[in-house]
Each structure stands twice: as structure tokens, then as C-alpha cells.
Design a protein around this motif. Sequence first.
Motif, PDB file in Angstrom:
ATOM      1  N   SER A  11     -17.061  36.242 -24.639  1.00  0.00           N
ATOM      2  CA  SER A  11     -18.135  37.036 -25.253  1.00  0.00           C
ATOM      3  C   SER A  11     -18.707  36.363 -26.496  1.00  0.00           C
ATOM      4  O   SER A  11     -19.852  36.617 -26.872  1.00  0.00           O
ATOM      5  CB  SER A  11     -17.618  38.435 -25.605  1.00  0.00           C
ATOM      6  OG  SER A  11     -16.682  38.367 -26.663  1.00  0.00           O
ATOM      7  N   LEU A  12     -17.927  35.474 -27.144  1.00  0.00           N
ATOM      8  CA  LEU A  12     -18.388  34.805 -28.366  1.00  0.00           C
ATOM      9  C   LEU A  12     -19.372  33.679 -28.080  1.00  0.00           C
ATOM     10  O   LEU A  12     -20.281  33.431 -28.882  1.00  0.00           O
ATOM     11  CB  LEU A  12     -17.189  34.229 -29.137  1.00  0.00           C
ATOM     12  CG  LEU A  12     -16.274  35.229 -29.859  1.00  0.00           C
ATOM     13  CD1 LEU A  12     -15.078  34.509 -30.441  1.00  0.00           C
ATOM     14  CD2 LEU A  12     -17.029  35.960 -30.948  1.00  0.00           C
ATOM     15  N   VAL A  13     -19.195  32.977 -26.947  1.00  0.00           N
ATOM     16  CA  VAL A  13     -19.973  31.746 -26.749  1.00  0.00           C
ATOM     17  C   VAL A  13     -20.877  31.759 -25.516  1.00  0.00           C
ATOM     18  O   VAL A  13     -21.673  30.843 -25.325  1.00  0.00           O
ATOM     19  CB  VAL A  13     -19.036  30.506 -26.689  1.00  0.00           C
ATOM     20  CG1 VAL A  13     -18.364  30.279 -28.022  1.00  0.00           C
ATOM     21  CG2 VAL A  13     -18.004  30.640 -25.581  1.00  0.00           C
ATOM     22  N   PHE A  14     -20.752  32.778 -24.666  1.00  0.00           N
ATOM     23  CA  PHE A  14     -21.604  32.823 -23.476  1.00  0.00           C
ATOM     24  C   PHE A  14     -22.537  34.033 -23.537  1.00  0.00           C
ATOM     25  O   PHE A  14     -22.118  35.127 -23.910  1.00  0.00           O
ATOM     26  CB  PHE A  14     -20.749  32.874 -22.200  1.00  0.00           C
ATOM     27  CG  PHE A  14     -20.044  31.578 -21.909  1.00  0.00           C
ATOM     28  CD1 PHE A  14     -20.718  30.547 -21.276  1.00  0.00           C
ATOM     29  CD2 PHE A  14     -18.723  31.397 -22.292  1.00  0.00           C
ATOM     30  CE1 PHE A  14     -20.075  29.342 -21.021  1.00  0.00           C
ATOM     31  CE2 PHE A  14     -18.083  30.195 -22.041  1.00  0.00           C
ATOM     32  CZ  PHE A  14     -18.750  29.160 -21.405  1.00  0.00           C
ATOM     33  N   PRO A  15     -23.788  33.843 -23.153  1.00  0.00           N
ATOM     34  CA  PRO A  15     -24.766  34.941 -23.269  1.00  0.00           C
ATOM     35  C   PRO A  15     -24.622  35.961 -22.135  1.00  0.00           C
ATOM     36  O   PRO A  15     -23.984  35.699 -21.118  1.00  0.00           O
ATOM     37  CB  PRO A  15     -26.107  34.204 -23.145  1.00  0.00           C
ATOM     38  CG  PRO A  15     -25.791  33.005 -22.293  1.00  0.00           C
ATOM     39  CD  PRO A  15     -24.378  32.609 -22.653  1.00  0.00           C
ATOM     40  N   ASP A  16     -25.232  37.132 -22.324  1.00  0.00           N
ATOM     41  CA  ASP A  16     -25.262  38.167 -21.280  1.00  0.00           C
ATOM     42  C   ASP A  16     -26.379  37.850 -20.284  1.00  0.00           C
ATOM     43  O   ASP A  16     -27.358  38.580 -20.166  1.00  0.00           O
ATOM     44  CB  ASP A  16     -25.503  39.545 -21.901  1.00  0.00           C
ATOM     45  CG  ASP A  16     -24.235  40.101 -22.527  1.00  0.00           C
ATOM     46  OD1 ASP A  16     -23.156  39.904 -21.942  1.00  0.00           O
ATOM     47  OD2 ASP A  16     -24.329  40.714 -23.602  1.00  0.00           O
ATOM     48  N   TYR A  35     -15.922  29.298 -33.933  1.00  0.00           N
ATOM     49  CA  TYR A  35     -15.915  29.526 -32.479  1.00  0.00           C
ATOM     50  C   TYR A  35     -17.193  28.995 -31.842  1.00  0.00           C
ATOM     51  O   TYR A  35     -18.098  29.724 -31.469  1.00  0.00           O
ATOM     52  CB  TYR A  35     -15.701  31.009 -32.183  1.00  0.00           C
ATOM     53  CG  TYR A  35     -14.325  31.451 -32.624  1.00  0.00           C
ATOM     54  CD1 TYR A  35     -13.216  31.178 -31.847  1.00  0.00           C
ATOM     55  CD2 TYR A  35     -14.142  32.091 -33.846  1.00  0.00           C
ATOM     56  CE1 TYR A  35     -11.941  31.539 -32.269  1.00  0.00           C
ATOM     57  CE2 TYR A  35     -12.881  32.461 -34.277  1.00  0.00           C
ATOM     58  CZ  TYR A  35     -11.783  32.181 -33.475  1.00  0.00           C
ATOM     59  OH  TYR A  35     -10.533  32.536 -33.905  1.00  0.00           O
ATOM     60  N   THR A  36     -17.226  27.655 -31.740  1.00  0.00           N
ATOM     61  CA  THR A  36     -18.298  26.980 -31.014  1.00  0.00           C
ATOM     62  C   THR A  36     -17.893  26.892 -29.543  1.00  0.00           C
ATOM     63  O   THR A  36     -16.750  27.202 -29.178  1.00  0.00           O
ATOM     64  CB  THR A  36     -18.509  25.566 -31.572  1.00  0.00           C
ATOM     65  OG1 THR A  36     -17.257  24.856 -31.450  1.00  0.00           O
ATOM     66  CG2 THR A  36     -18.928  25.600 -33.042  1.00  0.00           C
TER      67      THR A  36
END
Length: 696
Positions: free
Chosen positions: A431-436, A639-640
Motif C-alpha cells: 500500500s505504501l509504494v503501489f498505486p490503486d 519506504y521507496t
Amino acid sequence: MGNPNCGKSSLFNSLTGLNQKVGNFPGVTVDKKTGQSSLDAAINSTIIDLPGTYSLYPRRADEWVAYRVMMGVDEDIKPEMVLLVADASNLKRNLLFCSQIIDLKVPVVVALTMMDLARSKGIEIDVPGLERELGVPVIPVNPRKNKGIDALKKALAQTAHLNATSPRRDFISNKELAPEAVSGVQRLFPALSDYASIHYLINHENFPLPDATQNSIEQLEIDNKFNPTKSQAEEILQRYTRIRQIMQQNVVEPDPLQKKLFTEKLDNLLLHRVWGYIILLVTLFVLFQSIFWLASYPMDLIDSGFGSLSGWLAGILPEAWWSDLLLNGFLAGLGGILVFVPQIMILFGLITLLEDTGYMARISFLSDKLMRKVGLNGKSVMPMISGLACAVPAVMSARNIENKKERLLTILVTPLMSCSARLPVYTILISLVFPDKYFLGFLSVKGLVMMALYLLGLVMALLVSYVLKFMIKVQEKSFFILELPIYRAPRWLNVGTTMIEKAKIFVLDAGRVILVISMLLWFLSSYGPSGRMHSVETKYAQLKEAAKTDDEKAELDRELSTEKLENSFAGIIGKTIEPAIKPLGFDWKIGIALVTSFAAREVFVGTMATLYSVEQSDDDATLRSKMQNAVRADGTKVYTLPTALSLMVFYVLAMQCMTTVAVVKRETKSWKWPLIQVGYMTFLAYVTSLLVYHLF
């Protein structure tokens, strides 16, 4: 007792009222399960569900459990009566085991299950006639619909009131198989039946007998030229001859040329050499998409609810150590647990659905060819799929694998399957690095990444097994025989009960660990060596005096929180291990989480919640937003994409579960294999994470 997949566990649950796992595939029961049941006003019984077995000639570890109990050599359990469960739709095969138990001369009541399925196959059974032939009570039951349970309890109670009388006659003439040898054993053990005496001749080396008795039985074998293989073959032939006679007299079977059952027609598609694998991949794809798609709404609700609750409490509670502990220790840890309950429930619900419909056994069948190439067999699939839920019962269920080498390989690679404890880690990082985003309007990017992580664990498990099969020197032939259960409509009550039970286990068992570690971490991250902490506070007190605006003071407060955390006990631990993990893209806070999550992988989230709650003063912010805003000393984001991918890969491959290590030690009866397991998985996790971080 009974054959695998005959409805034994369902009947046990119906009699005892215990909510236990009932899977619609062979081998679900791998250990003794105990429950209480009131048979009538005078009799309370302890009922023990023994592992399923096809005959009294054990090969697997779980079959030996049942065998030792029936032979009276188990130290804990001395049965007074046997409730034997027989599948009416496969009566010929079930009667073999039934006849063996009867000939042990223990009191027996037979519960006849699957009567509805037998009728759908066109099979009609004369139950009173069958009862006369066997010489024991035979009661038709349907545990799934709770039918026949009262009649069964009555039969059990009547047998008990008759002082548990054993069957009056032998099913076959057992003594004639080896007359002199049997008489010799009975001189040593006068209470043994003829048939039990034969088993003492065959398996006495596996019984806890004095050396003098062992030698006496060995001498009887030599003197009477007793041949175990010949005696066993002759016994089975005689039993089936008698069973055929009973079937001809009491069972009406349909014409074998009648049309195929629905199950067989469906198997033509689901077990097809091409379509079968495509359907399997689609099933797994839907499973992982559903974990994100269905769970996103309740998860967001729980996450924002805890953020609002923390903000509200921060506004009304006084500034004190106990309010800080409540907000940043207890509440942060609790939020880290409950937010992932929807995903845990959905995962277990879908897996139970696959088990209940009968599809799970088909997955084993489809996988056998691939598994053999890497040193495993189709039966290894069941523990590996169970590993998606939890590695502990998955490792234990490997007892169903007869081949020692395949069983050991299965135990060594099963923890590479991503268990439900890793799910919270994957979810928060994805959820931090990938879009919805969605491909084609319905393919979730997050769901695809999640599936890729699970597939990575599977691929690595197969590769490791392929390598280890050349290193483990055990020469033993392997056979894959699997009974495919019929397809059934899922029991939605069972699915719902399993989801609730697994959620309770996660919250209560894992939750206790997470909360304890969260509050311990609060202490370690709030306090430190007095000299260091005093120096930091003095430094920032002077800076605040020189500050002119409120914004400057607020910024200094944030810097003070960060520096106090770095100089706390937790910060010192994290800074110490940081050089070793920095090449993987991890900072010292992630290092602390790696250490604490060895107690349980899901503790990672609780650790992050506590560390960021202590450091950041924004109490109504969610954990995701706190991690999203986390920065390193040089101002770059923590968190990259490379760091998140590296961390997820590390959690896929690392052995971070003390309980699994303990269970592997218990199952292998040695510290050698769990230490090898921890070593190779840690090395694999470190090297692969290093490659992923620098590749991206």
C-alpha cells in the motif's frame, strides 16, 4: 476410527460439539483429538478422534499413532470401545478395516456415513443384515445434517451398559494363519485375541516390550517359520472373500455401465492436462485478488477509526507516562493487529471453501508431476498449501507422507510458503509504494504484486527442494496414491465458523505477542541511558529558548522526538545492527522490526506502529501515513520502491518464526534440520534482498 475421508472428523465434531478443522480431503487428521460427549444420563464419555487409516498395517507416521492405540501399546490411551466410521458409498473397502478392528476383540459400534451419496450412486444397503453378518451394532448417520446422532449415542450407551462386550465371533479364522506361533504368543499374553497375536508377531519390534519378551517372540517366529508377508497376504485375501459374500447378500449395487456421476464429469475438465492447470491458476489469481478487493473497505474503516480514537484520546488525556503507554504502546499495537483481521478471515474463508468443495485434493493430483521433478510428490502439496495459513500445522501434516526423504524435504521447504502472518507485512508495504490502479478495469495492481510474492515463495520452495534432493541421501521408493473426494456444495456455516475461529486465534494468540512486544518496545524506545537522554533534553531546551516562533518550536519538538528515539535503548539496538542491513536498503527502525518479528512475523507491523507513534506527535494519523512520511537523516523517504521490494522479498524467504523452528525440531527429532533451515533461509533472504534492492 475409520478410513481417511469417510466423515470421521465431522462425526467427532457432531458428537463433541467442538469446532475443529474438517477438510474434505484425505489426511486432515494428523494427531489425536479429544472431546467430551454425554451418551445418556449415566454415561459421560471421552471421545478420541484417531488419524484415518485404511488398514491395520501402518506405513505413515499418523497411521502408527492409530495402530499403537489399537494394539494397546500407547502409553496415554487405552480404549474401552471403538466407534468405527465406515463410508457406505465405498463399503467394500471400508469393511476391510472394519473386519480387522472386529477381530481385535474390542467392543465396536459401526457408524455408517455417506448414505445419501450411496443412494445417489444407486447403492442400497440392508443395514440389519449387515449388522447380523458383522456381529456388531451398525447405525446409519449423517453428521453434516445431525441425523442419526441420537440413535448412535443410544447404541454406544447400550454397548457400554453391557460392560462393553466384544464381538462374539471372528470375521475370519485368524488362528489358522499361523496356529503354533499364535498359541505361543498367547502363552506370553493370555488376553490377546488371535488376530492381535498375529500383529505381535509382525510388529513386536515397534512395541515397548522387555528384551526377554522380544527375544521370545523372535524365537517363536524362527521355530514356526512365520512369514509376515505371506500371512498378511493370506489374511487380506480371506477378508475380501468374506466381504464379497456379505456384499452379495446385503448390498444392491448399480450396473457399472450406468452414466458417470457428476463428480467424474467435472473431473474430466478440472483434471484435464491443459485446462486443469489453467483453471488452477485462475483459482489462485481470484483468491489473491479477493484478499485486497474484499478486505480494502473494512481495513480502511478500522485504520481510520483507530487514528481518530488516538487523536481524541490524546486531546482529553493528561500528559503522563501512562497516557503515552496507552496511546503509543497499547493502542498502536492493538490497531496493528485488528486492521488485518479482514484479510486473515478472507484468506482462511477461501481456503476452507476449496477444502470443503473437494477441489483441494485435485490440486495435489495436478501438482504431482511437477513435485516429483524436485524430489517431492503430490502429497507434499497439502502441507505446502496449509503453509499459506500457518507453517506450524503444515509441518505437522507432513506426517501423511510415507517416504522419509520426501517428508523431510517437505518440512524443510514448507516455511517458504507465505503464511498468513506475513500478510500484514505485505499489505502495509504494498500500500505504501503501489498505486490503486486496475488493468482492464478489474485487475488490481496490488493484487498482482501480492500474487507474485506468494508465487516467489512457491518457486523458491521448489528450487530449494531440487537442490536438497541431491544432498539428502535416503533411498526409498515413493508411491502417490490419493483418494479424490466427491465434489460437494460448501457448508457455509463451516466456512463462517472457520473464518471467525481463525480471526480469534490471530487476535488472541498473535495479538498477545504483538501487544506484549509493542509495550516492551514502547519502554525501550521511550527510555535510554540517563546520560544520553539528559544530554539530548538539555540540548533542545537551550534551542527552544532561542526559538522565536511557534513553528520553530514545533519543528524542534519533532527533532527532539527523533533524537530521543535514536538514543533510546531501542535506537541503540537498531543502530548496532544497521551496518549489516543498510546494503539491503533498511534503516535501524526496520532492523528493530526484523529482530522483534522473529517471535512472530506479524509483529513487524506492531513494531512499526510503536516506533512511529513514539517518534511522531500526530496521534490521529494512521500507521500507513506515518510510514509514508518517514524520512532518513538525509531527508530522503525510507519506504521507496526498492526498499519496500527488498523488505517484502526478505520476509518471503527468511525463517522468522520461533514456533516453526520448535515444531521442525519436534518433527525431525533433531536440532540439525531446524538449524540448517534457519541458516539456508536467512542466507537466501539476505542475498536475494540485496540483489532486488540494487537491481531497482
